[in-house]
Design an enzyme around this catalytic site. Structure first.
Site, mmCIF file in Angstrom:
data_model
loop_
_atom_site.group_PDB
_atom_site.id
_atom_site.type_symbol
_atom_site.label_atom_id
_atom_site.label_comp_id
_atom_site.label_asym_id
_atom_site.label_seq_id
_atom_site.Cartn_x
_atom_site.Cartn_y
_atom_site.Cartn_z
ATOM 1 N N GLY A 48 0.845 -1.190 0.000
ATOM 2 C CA GLY A 48 0.000 0.000 0.000
ATOM 3 C C GLY A 48 0.880 1.239 0.000
ATOM 4 O O GLY A 48 2.074 1.161 0.297
ATOM 5 N N GLN A 53 2.859 9.972 1.639
ATOM 6 C CA GLN A 53 4.168 9.304 1.813
ATOM 7 C C GLN A 53 5.150 9.689 0.699
ATOM 8 O O GLN A 53 6.351 9.439 0.821
ATOM 9 C CB GLN A 53 4.000 7.780 1.860
ATOM 10 N N LEU A 97 6.268 1.719 4.959
ATOM 11 C CA LEU A 97 7.427 2.139 4.166
ATOM 12 C C LEU A 97 8.032 3.439 4.703
ATOM 13 O O LEU A 97 9.185 3.736 4.428
ATOM 14 C CB LEU A 97 7.013 2.298 2.696
ATOM 15 N N HIS A 138 -4.916 1.278 7.642
ATOM 16 C CA HIS A 138 -3.545 1.803 7.798
ATOM 17 C C HIS A 138 -3.340 2.987 6.838
ATOM 18 O O HIS A 138 -2.803 4.023 7.230
ATOM 19 C CB HIS A 138 -2.561 0.668 7.497
ATOM 20 N N HIS A 142 -2.905 7.280 7.288
ATOM 21 C CA HIS A 142 -1.884 8.179 6.714
ATOM 22 C C HIS A 142 -2.523 9.487 6.249
ATOM 23 O O HIS A 142 -1.933 10.563 6.397
ATOM 24 C CB HIS A 142 -1.205 7.532 5.500
HETATM 25 O O1 K1U Z 1 3.768 2.285 4.172
HETATM 26 C C1 K1U Z 1 2.713 1.772 3.848
HETATM 27 O O2 K1U Z 1 1.661 2.309 4.107
HETATM 28 C C2 K1U Z 1 2.751 0.440 3.137
HETATM 29 C C3 K1U Z 1 2.673 -0.737 4.077
HETATM 30 C C4 K1U Z 1 1.241 -1.223 4.088
HETATM 31 C C5 K1U Z 1 0.836 -2.136 5.206
HETATM 32 C C6 K1U Z 1 1.562 -3.260 5.534
HETATM 33 C C7 K1U Z 1 1.127 -4.111 6.541
HETATM 34 C C8 K1U Z 1 -0.037 -3.829 7.213
HETATM 35 C C9 K1U Z 1 -0.736 -2.701 6.893
HETATM 36 C C10 K1U Z 1 -0.317 -1.866 5.875
HETATM 37 C C11 K1U Z 1 3.614 -1.802 3.522
HETATM 38 O O3 K1U Z 1 3.458 -2.248 2.442
HETATM 39 S S1 K1U Z 1 4.927 -2.320 4.558
HETATM 40 C C12 K1U Z 1 5.705 -3.587 3.570
HETATM 41 C C13 K1U Z 1 4.922 -4.855 3.511
HETATM 42 O O4 K1U Z 1 4.015 -5.055 4.289
HETATM 43 C C14 K1U Z 1 5.252 -5.884 2.506
HETATM 44 C C15 K1U Z 1 6.317 -5.733 1.638
HETATM 45 C C16 K1U Z 1 6.597 -6.708 0.709
HETATM 46 C C17 K1U Z 1 5.828 -7.838 0.622
HETATM 47 C C18 K1U Z 1 4.778 -8.014 1.475
HETATM 48 C C19 K1U Z 1 4.484 -7.024 2.422
HETATM 49 ZN ZN ZN Z 2 2.305 3.176 6.184
#
Ligand code: K1U
Ligand code: ZN
Length: 175
Positions: A48, A53, A97, A138, A142
């Site tokens: 996401g 961001q 991220l 989530h 943001h």
């Molecule tokens: O920063 C963000 O908002 C993105 C975030 C979204 C998210 C992850 C987990 C729970 C709620 C929301 C991410 O994508 S963090 C990275 C991540 O979860 C991931 C990366 C690569 C493969 C699978 C997952």
């Molecule tokens: Zn986030």
């Protein structure tokens, strides 16, 4: 399409705490932003990304929660709103991220009803559950300047920001 720099809590907390502005309608310029956000999210990689961001204070989110070998399933959300949230909650180990390398458990409503404009500008209303429900909550956080670490204790939040700062310092080129 361009990859956009992702803002992080060590350097850009004030921007990430901003409340994003409603968009109103989808046009080609907004679709170009969503294309860039999707490319940035896939490259990160993440599931996401909210416009703030990448420094754009508009109520826009992109997401793809397809797993492993499943085909890509990009989704775009413009001016998303949560119309209803279940009393039942679920815990999920979240990441962000903008808070790189930090994962912790957050408890959120298990199901939500959302209304938004999609990539084509159509009004959509649907129920989200599982990872979709976690991720949309989530990302909407943001848009309201809320990070997942704001759902943790003050001690854990401060530890998380310190860790990200330390990692950023270690990554910075020596002058
Ligand atoms: O920063 C963000 O908002 C993105 C975030 C979204 C998210 C992850 C987990 C729970 C709620 C929301 C991410 O994508 S963090 C990275 C991540 O979860 C991931 C990366 C690569 C493969 C699978 C997952
Ligand atoms: Zn986030």
């Amino acid at each position: 399409m361009s990859l956009l720099p992702i803002l992080t809590v060590d350097a850009d907390l004030a921007v990430l705490k901003q409340i994003s502005e409603p968009v109103g309608a989808v046009d080609d310029a907004l679709r170009a932003l969503m294309d860039d956000m999707l490319a940035t999210m896939y490259a990160a990689p993440g599931i996401g990304l909210a416009a703030i961001q990448v420094g754009v204070p508009k109520r826009v989110i992109v997401m793809d929660i397809a797993r492993g070998e499943e085909p890509k399933a990009p989704r775009c959300f413009v001016d998303p709103q949560i119309l209803w949230a279940s009393e039942e909650t679920i815990p999920y180990e979240e990441g962000c991220l903008s808070v790189p390398e930090i994962y912790d458990e957050v408890e959120r409503p298990a199901r939500v009803r959302v209304r938004y404009l999609n990539y084509d500008g159509d009004l959509v209303e649907e129920e989200a559950e599982g990872l979709y429900a976690v991720c949309i909550q989530h990302e909407i956080d943001h848009l309201d300047g809320v990070l997942f670490i704001d759902h943790l204790s003050r001690l854990k939040r401060e530890q998380a920001v310190r860790k990200v700062r330390k990692a950023a310092r270690a990554d910075a080129p020596a002058i």
